[in-house]
Each structure stands twice: as C-alpha cells, then as structure tokens.
Write a protein that holds these residues in place. Sequence first.
Motif, mmCIF file in Angstrom:
data_model
loop_
_atom_site.group_PDB
_atom_site.id
_atom_site.type_symbol
_atom_site.label_atom_id
_atom_site.label_comp_id
_atom_site.label_asym_id
_atom_site.label_seq_id
_atom_site.Cartn_x
_atom_site.Cartn_y
_atom_site.Cartn_z
ATOM 1 N N SER A 47 39.006 -35.998 -15.420
ATOM 2 C CA SER A 47 37.762 -36.795 -15.500
ATOM 3 C C SER A 47 37.814 -38.117 -14.802
ATOM 4 O O SER A 47 36.888 -38.549 -14.245
ATOM 5 C CB SER A 47 37.106 -36.841 -16.877
ATOM 6 O OG SER A 47 38.007 -37.421 -17.593
ATOM 7 N N ILE A 48 39.095 -38.783 -14.880
ATOM 8 C CA ILE A 48 38.920 -40.194 -14.219
ATOM 9 C C ILE A 48 39.134 -39.860 -12.669
ATOM 10 O O ILE A 48 38.135 -40.853 -12.216
ATOM 11 C CB ILE A 48 40.417 -40.751 -14.707
ATOM 12 C CG1 ILE A 48 40.236 -41.025 -16.083
ATOM 13 C CG2 ILE A 48 40.958 -42.055 -13.899
ATOM 14 C CD1 ILE A 48 41.266 -41.999 -16.734
ATOM 15 N N MET A 51 35.425 -38.838 -11.795
ATOM 16 C CA MET A 51 34.408 -39.634 -12.098
ATOM 17 C C MET A 51 34.473 -40.635 -10.610
ATOM 18 O O MET A 51 33.423 -41.051 -10.273
ATOM 19 C CB MET A 51 34.559 -40.476 -13.219
ATOM 20 C CG MET A 51 34.056 -40.010 -14.429
ATOM 21 S SD MET A 51 34.159 -41.166 -15.849
ATOM 22 C CE MET A 51 35.745 -41.061 -16.244
ATOM 23 N N SER A 52 35.591 -41.228 -10.201
ATOM 24 C CA SER A 52 35.969 -41.963 -9.263
ATOM 25 C C SER A 52 35.620 -41.245 -7.950
ATOM 26 O O SER A 52 34.733 -41.859 -7.123
ATOM 27 C CB SER A 52 37.593 -42.404 -9.038
ATOM 28 O OG SER A 52 37.986 -42.658 -10.378
ATOM 29 N N THR A 77 28.822 -39.299 -10.731
ATOM 30 C CA THR A 77 29.778 -40.042 -11.747
ATOM 31 C C THR A 77 29.795 -39.139 -12.896
ATOM 32 O O THR A 77 30.899 -38.867 -13.682
ATOM 33 C CB THR A 77 29.650 -41.149 -12.215
ATOM 34 O OG1 THR A 77 29.691 -42.290 -10.817
ATOM 35 C CG2 THR A 77 30.628 -42.193 -13.034
ATOM 36 N N PHE A 81 32.529 -36.759 -14.474
ATOM 37 C CA PHE A 81 32.918 -36.850 -16.001
ATOM 38 C C PHE A 81 32.944 -35.725 -16.643
ATOM 39 O O PHE A 81 33.827 -35.261 -17.408
ATOM 40 C CB PHE A 81 32.348 -37.929 -16.548
ATOM 41 C CG PHE A 81 32.413 -37.945 -18.082
ATOM 42 C CD1 PHE A 81 33.512 -38.686 -18.460
ATOM 43 C CD2 PHE A 81 31.454 -37.606 -19.191
ATOM 44 C CE1 PHE A 81 33.882 -38.861 -20.159
ATOM 45 C CE2 PHE A 81 31.774 -37.643 -20.450
ATOM 46 C CZ PHE A 81 32.956 -38.366 -20.700
ATOM 47 N N GLN A 85 36.213 -32.821 -18.004
ATOM 48 C CA GLN A 85 36.352 -32.340 -19.517
ATOM 49 C C GLN A 85 36.902 -30.977 -19.639
ATOM 50 O O GLN A 85 37.534 -30.677 -20.643
ATOM 51 C CB GLN A 85 35.118 -32.471 -20.508
ATOM 52 C CG GLN A 85 34.501 -33.662 -20.498
ATOM 53 C CD GLN A 85 35.364 -34.950 -20.944
ATOM 54 O OE1 GLN A 85 36.038 -34.648 -21.811
ATOM 55 N NE2 GLN A 85 35.377 -35.826 -19.968
ATOM 56 N N GLN B 14 38.752 -43.213 -19.999
ATOM 57 C CA GLN B 14 37.695 -42.417 -19.246
ATOM 58 C C GLN B 14 36.456 -42.955 -19.757
ATOM 59 O O GLN B 14 35.595 -42.891 -18.870
ATOM 60 C CB GLN B 14 38.015 -40.934 -19.202
ATOM 61 C CG GLN B 14 37.939 -40.572 -20.835
ATOM 62 C CD GLN B 14 37.808 -39.142 -20.800
ATOM 63 O OE1 GLN B 14 37.294 -38.274 -19.949
ATOM 64 N NE2 GLN B 14 38.534 -38.246 -21.883
ATOM 65 N N LEU B 17 35.959 -46.396 -18.055
ATOM 66 C CA LEU B 17 35.563 -46.136 -16.531
ATOM 67 C C LEU B 17 34.290 -45.654 -16.447
ATOM 68 O O LEU B 17 33.679 -46.088 -15.532
ATOM 69 C CB LEU B 17 36.521 -45.271 -15.887
ATOM 70 C CG LEU B 17 36.630 -45.043 -14.391
ATOM 71 C CD1 LEU B 17 36.861 -46.501 -13.710
ATOM 72 C CD2 LEU B 17 37.488 -43.920 -13.802
ATOM 73 N N LEU B 18 33.764 -44.607 -17.197
ATOM 74 C CA LEU B 18 32.583 -43.942 -17.046
ATOM 75 C C LEU B 18 31.519 -44.989 -17.242
ATOM 76 O O LEU B 18 30.480 -45.118 -16.341
ATOM 77 C CB LEU B 18 32.313 -42.932 -18.056
ATOM 78 C CG LEU B 18 30.922 -42.110 -18.292
ATOM 79 C CD1 LEU B 18 30.628 -41.493 -16.765
ATOM 80 C CD2 LEU B 18 30.524 -41.384 -19.534
ATOM 81 N N LEU B 21 31.373 -47.503 -14.296
ATOM 82 C CA LEU B 21 30.633 -46.694 -12.810
ATOM 83 C C LEU B 21 29.352 -46.719 -13.072
ATOM 84 O O LEU B 21 28.705 -46.829 -12.178
ATOM 85 C CB LEU B 21 31.504 -45.432 -12.701
ATOM 86 C CG LEU B 21 33.070 -45.490 -11.966
ATOM 87 C CD1 LEU B 21 33.634 -44.096 -12.071
ATOM 88 C CD2 LEU B 21 33.106 -46.311 -10.926
ATOM 89 N N LEU B 22 28.909 -46.364 -14.460
ATOM 90 C CA LEU B 22 27.580 -46.028 -14.391
ATOM 91 C C LEU B 22 26.665 -47.458 -14.360
ATOM 92 O O LEU B 22 25.716 -47.615 -13.836
ATOM 93 C CB LEU B 22 27.278 -45.484 -15.732
ATOM 94 C CG LEU B 22 27.755 -44.117 -15.922
ATOM 95 C CD1 LEU B 22 27.057 -43.358 -17.364
ATOM 96 C CD2 LEU B 22 27.218 -43.090 -14.690
ATOM 97 N N SER B 25 26.498 -48.413 -10.681
ATOM 98 C CA SER B 25 25.556 -47.728 -9.948
ATOM 99 C C SER B 25 24.058 -48.216 -10.203
ATOM 100 O O SER B 25 23.288 -48.243 -9.297
ATOM 101 C CB SER B 25 25.532 -46.127 -10.386
ATOM 102 O OG SER B 25 26.807 -45.381 -10.470
#
Lengths: 157, 274
Positions: A47-48, A51-52, A77, A81, A85, B14, B17-18, B21-22, B25
């Motif tokens: 996921s990392i 997402m990137s 993104t 993510f 999973q 994670q 980071l999510l 990034l959101l 955005s």
Amino acid sequence: MKFVYTLIIFFVLVVVQLTIIPFFSISYFRPDLISILVSVFAIRFGSIMGMSNGFVLGLLFDLISGGIIGLSSFSKTVNGFIAGQFSREKREEESVNFMKVILIILLCSSLDNFFYTYLSGSSLNVNVFEILLLYGLMPGLYTSLLALPLFLIKERI
Amino acid sequence: MKSGLMRYLNSFKQYILLALLLLLSLFLISTNKNHAVKNIQSILFGNFALINYSVRSLFSKQESDELLDQRKLNAELMLENTLMKSRIQEDNTLRDMLDFKKYVEYPLFAAQVISKTGSIFKGQFIIDAGSSSGIKNGMPVLTAKGLVGVVTGVSDEFSVIDHLFNSQLNVAVKIVETNIEGILNWNGSELIIRNIPTTYDIRPGFQIVTSDFSTIFPPKINVGSVLLVKSSVAGVLSEVVIDPGEDIGSVGTVFVMLIENITSLSDVDIIQND
C-alpha cells in the motif's frame, strides 16, 4: 527501476485512455486504464508504494489531460491504498489468483471513480448513493471487464 | 521512549502517508486557479496533446475542407437565424439596426475535438487549436446547432473547453418568447434555469439564447429549447429544464468565436464553485 517501467506503461496508457477509450465509452461510463495500473502495482508492491504511485500518476494525469489538478491524485491514492491491503506482504500465499485480482480492481476502480466524481461535483447537492452506484460501480465494472484480457498475459500476480 | 514512539509511528505509517497524500491532493485542488499552476499545466498538457492528436488522427478520418466550410457556413447561418428570430420578437422596440451584424462578423475558427475528459459534473473537451490560431481563454465555442461551451485553457496548439455539461459554467440566458432572463447551469443530470417565477407562461419548445447581459458570450447565440418546467415545492418558483441545441456527447467539429475584447473568466458567467 519498477517506477521507470510503471511510468513508461503509464504514458502509453494515458495516450490510449485519452484517444481510443472515448470510442468505447457508453454515456459517461468509460473504463479507466490508469486505475488498473495503480491497482496492479499496489497489489504487487504494497500500500505504501501503491499510494505513492497512485498519487504521482494521478497528478501527472491531471496535468497532462487538462483536468482539475488534485482530483485524480486523490482518487488514485485511495485506489492504491485499498489495493495495497491485498498485497503480497499482507497475504499468506505467494501469488494471487487472477479472478481475485479482477475483484480487487472492481472494488478499487469503483471507489476511484466514486471519489473522482464526488469531488468534482462536491459543490452541488448530489445524491451520494446515486454517484456510488452510477458513476462508481458502473465504470468500475467496465474497467474490471477491460482488465480481463490481462488474464491472457499473466495468470497470477 | 524514542524507539517506542518510532515503533508506534511505524505501525501507522501507511495511514499517516494516506492522510498526508489526501491532504496534499485537496490542497492541490484548491490551487487550481493559481496562474503558476495553470502555466505549468498548459505547458505539459500542450506537449502531451500533440501526442494524443497524432495517435487520434490514425483512428479518425479528417474532414474534408469542403465539409468543414459547409459546417462553418451552417454555424454562421445559425447565428444569423437566431438573431433574426430575436429581432422579430423585439421588433416593436425599434432598436438600432446597426447592431444587427454585431457578432455575425466575429470570425469563426474551426477545430476538431481530439479528446473528451472530466467527469459527469465537469465535462471538458480538448480541441486541436490554440493560442497560435488566435484562441484565448473565455472565447465562446459553438456548432451549427448552438452554443457548446467556453475556452478555459490554452496552449500553443491546443485548448481546453468547458462544455455546457460542466457545473462550473454558468451562462446568462434569455427565453426568447417571454424575454425572461436567467442563469443556465448543469446540475449533473440536467441543464436548468433556476428560480423563475411560476407566474410566467413558459412552455416546452420555447427558444433559449444567450442574454444581452452576458459578459462572456455575445447576445442571441442559440443555446437550446425548453424541455419542461418543474414547479418547486412551494409553487412560487420553477426550474426550467433545457434541451441543448447540440448533442454535446458526440460533438466532433466545433467553432471558436474569435472575439477580440473578451471579458475575464472570473466575471459573471463563469463562477468557480471550488
């Protein structure tokens, strides 16, 4: 190196997405090739990374398609993510059955389309359930249908 | 203590980071009107549209010059025709007839739609003509059947058009038969003019043209016709649903009206709803 390959595939897919895919669109339902790329990448690398990758590719897509900057990076993104999973590091088996990949693409692409559409019309009084069903799930189904030919190339990811 | 905190953060990396990034955005969405961002986008989009154009030309047949001229003539006739109809309606006001050819004289520049982007709420086209052809932001885009949209982004050889099915585009319009003015907007499923008093007699088929008060579009360009009139719950105001003159989804050739003194996009007609 995997990012370089992904970037090359991305540029090829963007050209196809913007030029050929509109011929296959049914009303506003059109398959999203970039969404497939983001999902498959996230399933493979977690996921990392997913997402990137989703954020960067989404941002690039917004820039080169003339759209609203930030919309695709947000939705991709989320896509990365969720697909992440189901990545290798989170499951016991080494590879994942292709039909499962199609279902993951269906889920991720539907949410990707939902967030993209919802954010683009966020200022309007819109029915969230209608967007989820019509502009999330329907294009998601179309996208996962288009991902089926991947089965011919690779049986397991 | 420090390693414990690091381990704690690592287990949530994670999600952190999510969230980052959101948020980034969402921040980017809010910077869309920024000129620097627009400039970067127009450079990248212009270069990439060239590749798109080359690929698309392999799959779609170019229209002959003769057909293009015919389409252009049709568009010019449509403009003249709409103006004539409006003049008949306004006959007894005896307006200055010198205005008659005011916008028919604006040259039309033909362009092909090479790509359709956006969502159900923000429909956009990319056309194969840009600033090198004299196109600027804010110029109206039409076909032989009527108004299609407005130019909102320009590179050297390509332009982005926000078409009528775009919730950010608000067009000042007039119902020809009744002279009622209103703002036309796309709500995601219908083109509607809101808040029209129910006392007005509006019937399906009445013609809709751009308003004399429009700051972006020249007056009396055909937009479409009234499809139906919906009364609100209170029964005081109604919503007029419009059938656009052109089938927006299948537009291939469009004409950009090369107006010299165009108003800024930030003015009345286009309201950014971000």
